[in-house]
Design a protein around this motif. Sequence first.
Motif, mmCIF file in Angstrom:
data_model
loop_
_atom_site.group_PDB
_atom_site.id
_atom_site.type_symbol
_atom_site.label_atom_id
_atom_site.label_comp_id
_atom_site.label_asym_id
_atom_site.label_seq_id
_atom_site.Cartn_x
_atom_site.Cartn_y
_atom_site.Cartn_z
ATOM 1 N N CYS A 1 0.824 -1.215 0.000
ATOM 2 C CA CYS A 1 0.000 0.000 0.000
ATOM 3 C C CYS A 1 0.855 1.261 0.000
ATOM 4 O O CYS A 1 0.555 2.231 -0.704
ATOM 5 N N MET A 2 1.927 1.242 0.777
ATOM 6 C CA MET A 2 2.822 2.407 0.815
ATOM 7 C C MET A 2 3.502 2.604 -0.538
ATOM 8 O O MET A 2 3.650 3.735 -1.011
ATOM 9 N N LEU A 3 3.920 1.534 -1.167
ATOM 10 C CA LEU A 3 4.542 1.615 -2.480
ATOM 11 C C LEU A 3 3.549 2.150 -3.517
ATOM 12 O O LEU A 3 3.892 2.994 -4.339
ATOM 13 N N GLY A 4 2.322 1.672 -3.463
ATOM 14 C CA GLY A 4 1.291 2.163 -4.379
ATOM 15 C C GLY A 4 1.008 3.642 -4.189
ATOM 16 O O GLY A 4 0.845 4.387 -5.152
ATOM 17 N N ALA A 5 0.961 4.083 -2.927
ATOM 18 C CA ALA A 5 0.727 5.499 -2.649
ATOM 19 C C ALA A 5 1.882 6.357 -3.157
ATOM 20 O O ALA A 5 1.671 7.455 -3.695
ATOM 21 N N ALA A 6 3.116 5.888 -3.010
ATOM 22 C CA ALA A 6 4.274 6.633 -3.489
ATOM 23 C C ALA A 6 4.253 6.757 -5.011
ATOM 24 O O ALA A 6 4.532 7.821 -5.568
ATOM 25 N N LEU A 7 3.919 5.678 -5.701
ATOM 26 C CA LEU A 7 3.850 5.720 -7.162
ATOM 27 C C LEU A 7 2.726 6.634 -7.637
ATOM 28 O O LEU A 7 2.886 7.391 -8.593
ATOM 29 N N LEU A 8 1.599 6.595 -6.968
ATOM 30 C CA LEU A 8 0.472 7.442 -7.338
ATOM 31 C C LEU A 8 0.802 8.917 -7.131
ATOM 32 O O LEU A 8 0.461 9.762 -7.951
ATOM 33 N N SER A 9 1.502 9.238 -6.061
ATOM 34 C CA SER A 9 1.835 10.637 -5.799
ATOM 35 C C SER A 9 2.808 11.183 -6.839
ATOM 36 O O SER A 9 2.726 12.339 -7.225
ATOM 37 N N THR A 10 3.742 10.355 -7.336
ATOM 38 C CA THR A 10 4.657 10.849 -8.366
ATOM 39 C C THR A 10 3.928 11.065 -9.680
ATOM 40 O O THR A 10 4.228 12.011 -10.406
ATOM 41 N N VAL A 11 2.967 10.247 -10.002
ATOM 42 C CA VAL A 11 2.203 10.425 -11.234
ATOM 43 C C VAL A 11 1.365 11.693 -11.146
ATOM 44 O O VAL A 11 1.293 12.472 -12.094
ATOM 45 N N LEU A 12 0.745 11.935 -10.025
ATOM 46 C CA LEU A 12 -0.078 13.127 -9.862
ATOM 47 C C LEU A 12 0.758 14.394 -9.883
ATOM 48 O O LEU A 12 0.328 15.428 -10.389
ATOM 49 N N CYS A 13 1.967 14.362 -9.371
ATOM 50 C CA CYS A 13 2.831 15.539 -9.368
ATOM 51 C C CYS A 13 3.312 15.882 -10.770
ATOM 52 O O CYS A 13 3.494 17.046 -11.100
ATOM 53 N N GLN A 14 3.507 14.901 -11.618
ATOM 54 C CA GLN A 14 3.983 15.166 -12.968
ATOM 55 C C GLN A 14 2.898 15.769 -13.845
ATOM 56 O O GLN A 14 3.191 16.416 -14.834
ATOM 57 N N HIS A 15 1.656 15.581 -13.527
ATOM 58 C CA HIS A 15 0.568 16.105 -14.323
ATOM 59 C C HIS A 15 -0.096 17.293 -13.621
ATOM 60 O O HIS A 15 -1.311 17.443 -13.656
ATOM 61 N N SER A 16 0.702 18.139 -13.025
ATOM 62 C CA SER A 16 0.145 19.300 -12.351
ATOM 63 C C SER A 16 -0.302 20.328 -13.379
ATOM 64 O O SER A 16 0.083 20.282 -14.540
ATOM 65 N N GLY A 17 -1.078 21.266 -12.974
ATOM 66 C CA GLY A 17 -1.641 22.266 -13.879
ATOM 67 C C GLY A 17 -0.774 23.492 -14.027
ATOM 68 O O GLY A 17 -1.285 24.599 -14.014
ATOM 69 N N GLY A 18 0.512 23.341 -14.180
ATOM 70 C CA GLY A 18 1.413 24.470 -14.336
ATOM 71 C C GLY A 18 1.433 24.991 -15.760
ATOM 72 O O GLY A 18 0.904 24.387 -16.680
ATOM 73 N N PRO A 19 2.064 26.148 -15.960
ATOM 74 C CA PRO A 19 2.128 26.721 -17.312
ATOM 75 C C PRO A 19 3.015 25.897 -18.237
ATOM 76 O O PRO A 19 3.968 25.258 -17.812
ATOM 77 N N ASP A 20 2.677 25.914 -19.516
ATOM 78 C CA ASP A 20 3.432 25.145 -20.499
ATOM 79 C C ASP A 20 4.674 25.886 -20.988
ATOM 80 O O ASP A 20 5.733 25.299 -21.128
ATOM 81 N N ASP A 21 4.528 27.172 -21.291
ATOM 82 C CA ASP A 21 5.635 27.944 -21.851
ATOM 83 C C ASP A 21 5.927 29.154 -20.975
ATOM 84 O O ASP A 21 5.069 30.008 -20.779
ATOM 85 N N CYS A 22 7.148 29.223 -20.482
ATOM 86 C CA CYS A 22 7.629 30.376 -19.731
ATOM 87 C C CYS A 22 8.935 30.844 -20.354
ATOM 88 O O CYS A 22 9.662 30.058 -20.956
ATOM 89 N N CYS A 23 9.236 32.110 -20.191
ATOM 90 C CA CYS A 23 10.474 32.682 -20.717
ATOM 91 C C CYS A 23 11.387 33.064 -19.559
ATOM 92 O O CYS A 23 10.934 33.642 -18.571
#
Length: 91
Positions: free
Chosen positions: A10-32
């Motif tokens: 369960c801990m391993l699953g939670a760690a993997l899920l948190s990394t996937v959710l962090c990579q798909h955050s709603g940040g800006p696509d293009d910054c200068c």
Amino acid sequence: MKAANILLLCMLGAALLSTVLCQHSGGPDDCCFQFYRLPMNKKFVASYSVTDNRCPFRAVILTGKKGRNICADPSQPWVKNVMNFLDRMSF
């Protein structure tokens, strides 16, 4: 023993899920982070866009007719002229 294995799984699953959710955050696509400083001929620019408010610097992304993107400082007079020219041409 089985309870410890289930807890570890369960801990391993939670760690993997948190990394996937962090990579798909709603940040800006293009910054200068750096600006093109030399004035650019407005005839070579096809379009422009303004960077997202969440970017660290306010900037304009000028897209050339060959598809190249250039970051420019929106407070520069030549950038304002290019933007006004493109706005007038779009009507």
